[in-house]
Design a protein around this motif. Structure first.
Motif, PDB file in Angstrom:
ATOM      1  N   HIS A 189       0.849  -1.200   0.000  1.00  0.00           N
ATOM      2  CA  HIS A 189       0.000   0.000   0.000  1.00  0.00           C
ATOM      3  C   HIS A 189       0.892   1.259   0.000  1.00  0.00           C
ATOM      4  O   HIS A 189       0.690   2.164  -0.809  1.00  0.00           O
ATOM      5  N   GLU A 190       1.884   1.273   0.896  1.00  0.00           N
ATOM      6  CA  GLU A 190       2.766   2.452   0.978  1.00  0.00           C
ATOM      7  C   GLU A 190       3.502   2.672  -0.330  1.00  0.00           C
ATOM      8  O   GLU A 190       3.625   3.800  -0.812  1.00  0.00           O
ATOM      9  N   HIS A 217       1.446   4.192  -3.404  1.00  0.00           N
ATOM     10  CA  HIS A 217       1.156   5.634  -3.466  1.00  0.00           C
ATOM     11  C   HIS A 217       2.021   6.307  -4.539  1.00  0.00           C
ATOM     12  O   HIS A 217       1.623   7.315  -5.120  1.00  0.00           O
ATOM     13  N   GLU A 258      -6.151   6.785  -1.179  1.00  0.00           N
ATOM     14  CA  GLU A 258      -6.051   5.650  -0.258  1.00  0.00           C
ATOM     15  C   GLU A 258      -6.657   4.389  -0.878  1.00  0.00           C
ATOM     16  O   GLU A 258      -6.109   3.292  -0.750  1.00  0.00           O
ATOM     17  N   HIS A 306      -9.182   6.946   4.624  1.00  0.00           N
ATOM     18  CA  HIS A 306      -8.986   5.496   4.505  1.00  0.00           C
ATOM     19  C   HIS A 306     -10.336   4.773   4.539  1.00  0.00           C
ATOM     20  O   HIS A 306     -10.566   3.840   3.778  1.00  0.00           O
TER      21      HIS A 306
HETATM   22 ZN    ZN Z   1      -2.007   5.380   2.397  1.00  0.00          ZN
END
Ligand code: ZN
Length: 563
Positions: free
Chosen positions: A384-385, A388, A418, A465
């Motif tokens: 996920h990080e 981005h 998100e 989120h």
């Molecule tokens: Zn995030």
């Protein structure tokens, strides 16, 4: 969005979701049983880290760092409220069940106000919490301080509005800015000494450089060089110690609260992260969007560290425990050397064990819940990080001029960004499983673990989120990739989920590339509303803890070795 900011949303929303709905301002303070019930919303966990592989000198340095961190706890108590020290001594001496319950609540909340319940006091004769905390004179008003600040000449005003000063009164009653190095001189001198002790014990040059620079900053009040040294840290020990987050200053969000995280780098996860990061260009080249929208040359990533936490203190250890943070907050440092994201694996593991697994036992079908795994959970968080940084970030605005997606989407931006990182994270994990970079055994776990964590995110609603998660879950439900059984439990349709993930990844990225802010807002209005079948599951989660309360057992062992 920084984790700390996301946490504020969680705290604000928890107040309305978890606490009883009655008028609490008029309610008497809770008795022992009621207070113990409130405290039990945080499940006690032993936070352990294997430090046996570290040389004796590094372990001794860790003990010095823990000693320095304890001072951050005391400083934070003072920053929250000038009455905290006296109150703590009273509570320690009260051995009654009510006294012990109050002491426990005080230590969780770092003061007599319940942070999970809109700062409601849990003691009689304690008024509402002052938004000024103990950063400004107790008898001052916000208007008085504002007027004084505006009248100051430029350099004095910068200092008075800065992170590292308190505002106090002179003997004649005028206002003045006091540097932290003076306000907290005695405590900071002790903390600086412990950091220098640690610097003398470690054999790692970048760690020694940071510790010496931070010790000097405690005394000089100039944190710049030590923030730069912190960005350059490349050592088995990752300490974060000093004044950082500004949420405790409810007037101006300007004054930094003291905190500490003493952690050690997780080498296996760091290697995995590097492996995943090494695949990013190929993932970008295979995104399910028009090749013209792909970035042929991804820029450098902001640094990410994976650590295991040994000790936490001050602002970094109150109520909901941070599982990740982005620092520093100083814009000068961010511009010149960037910021660093720290992910705390053992805290994520504790939250997984005590919150996510219990949620999965209520929310998922029996067949799916057995496949929920921490490895899938944590690998998806890492992905996920990283995601981005992928996909379209630029678009065209009115009149064809180039603008960022953030500018085009405005208030819808966070939810889409998100959601993109989540769903494209699933797409990327599948890509790497198919490519043989990740183990095939992860395949089933990835989707069901994501489904369980959707309920964790949606539980408190509200922030980017959660809105982004509602959009994803509804889309997967509509595609038949997620199924609701008669008993209300959810399951993943393995035959349909891969295509649904590809389709949603494409839909979000195409929308971002088009920069259609109106359509984005419309999509959130129509497809990001939490549905009754999801609400029904969330209503059954009341007994599942909100978060964890750490017992720092490894830290206690290290301190015992020091004595
Ligand atoms: Zn995030």
């Amino acid at each position: 969005m920084s984790t700390a900011r996301a946490l504020v949303f969680v705290l604000a929303l928890t107040a309305s979701n978890v606490a009883p709905a009655a008028d609490e301002s008029a309610a008497p303070p809770p008795d022992a049983a009621a207070l113990n019930k409130l405290s039990a919303r945080l499940a006690l966990v032993d936070l352990k880290v294997d430090v046996q592989a570290l040389p004796a000198g590094e372990r001794a340095a860790l003990a010095e760092l823990i000693a320095a961190s304890k001072i951050m706890d005391a400083l934070f108590l003072r920053q929250v409220w000038a009455g905290n020290g006296t109150l703590l001594l009273d509570l320690i001496q009260d051995r009654s069940p009510l006294g012990q319950a109050r002491l426990h609540a005080f230590l969780q909340n770092k003061g007599p106000w319940l942070r999970l319940d809109g700062e409601r006091p849990f003691l009689p004769s304690v008024g509402p919490k002052s938004p000024a905390a103990n950063f400004y004179p107790a008898d001052a008003t916000k208007e008085e301080v504002e007027k004084w600040l505006h009248a100051l000449p430029a350099p004095a005003r910068t200092a008075a509005e800065g992170f590292f000063t308190t505002i106090r009164r002179t003997p004649t009653g005028a206002l003045q800015a006091i540097p932290y190095s003076q306000e907290y001189q005695g405590e900071l001198a002790r903390a600086a000494q412990a950091l220098r002790n640690a610097a003398a014990l470690t054999q790692q040059p970048t760690l020694r450089a940071f510790l010496q620079a931070r010790a000097a900053a405690f005394l000089s009040n100039d944190y710049y060089d030590s923030d730069v040294a912190w960005m350059k840290l490349d050592a088995s020990i990752e300490p974060t110690i000093g004044p950082y987050e500004t949420y405790e200053d409810g007037w101006f969000g300007a004054k930094a609260a003291f905190e500490a995280y003493v952690s050690v780098r997780d080498d296996a996860e760091t290697a995995k992260l590097a492996r995943l990061a090494g695949e990013l260009q190929e993932i970008e080249n295979n995104l399910p969007i028009d090749p013209k929208l792909r970035n042929p040359k991804l820029g450098a990533m902001a640094p990410i560290r994976v650590v295991n936490q040994i000790y936490g203190a001050g602002d970094g250890n109150k109520t909901v425990l941070a599982a990740a943070f982005n620092l520093p907050n100083d814009e000068r440092i961010i511009k010149q050397v960037g910021s660093k994201r720290t992910m705390i694996k053992n805290v994520q593991q504790a939250k997984f064990d005590r919150v996510l697994l219990p949620i999965s036992r209520i929310a998922l079908s029996p067949r799916d819940r057995s496949a929920v795994s921490f490895d899938a959970f944590f690998t998806h968080i890492l992905m996920h990080e990283l995601m981005h940084g992928l996909g379209p970030h630029d678009t065209t605005g009115p009149g064809g001029k180039p603008i960022t997606v953030r500018a085009a989407f405005q208030q819808s931006y966070g939810a889409f960004e998100e959601a993109k990182a989540d769903i494209a994270g699933l797409f990327a994990l599948q890509f790497l499983i198919d490519k043989g970079v990740l183990d095939r055994g992860l395949e089933k776990s990835v989707y069901v673990t994501f489904l369980a964590s959707a309920f964790r995110t949606l539980r408190f609603g509200g922030d980017a989120h959660a809105v982004g998660m509602a959009l994803q879950l509804n889309t997967l439900l509509d595609a038949g990739a997620v199924h609701v059984a008669k008993d209300g439990t959810f399951s993943v349709d393995t035959a349909k989920v891969k295509q649904a993930v590809r389709d949603l990844t494409a839909e979000i990225m195409n929308l971002q590339a088009a920069g259609d802010g109106a359509k984005a807002a419309e999509l959130l209005r129509t497809r990001a509303v939490v549905r009754p079948e999801v609400k029904a599951v969330i209503a059954r989660l009341t007994k599942v803890p909100i978060d964890v309360e750490p017992r720092f057992v490894t830290a206690e062992k290290l301190l015992a070795e020091r004595r």
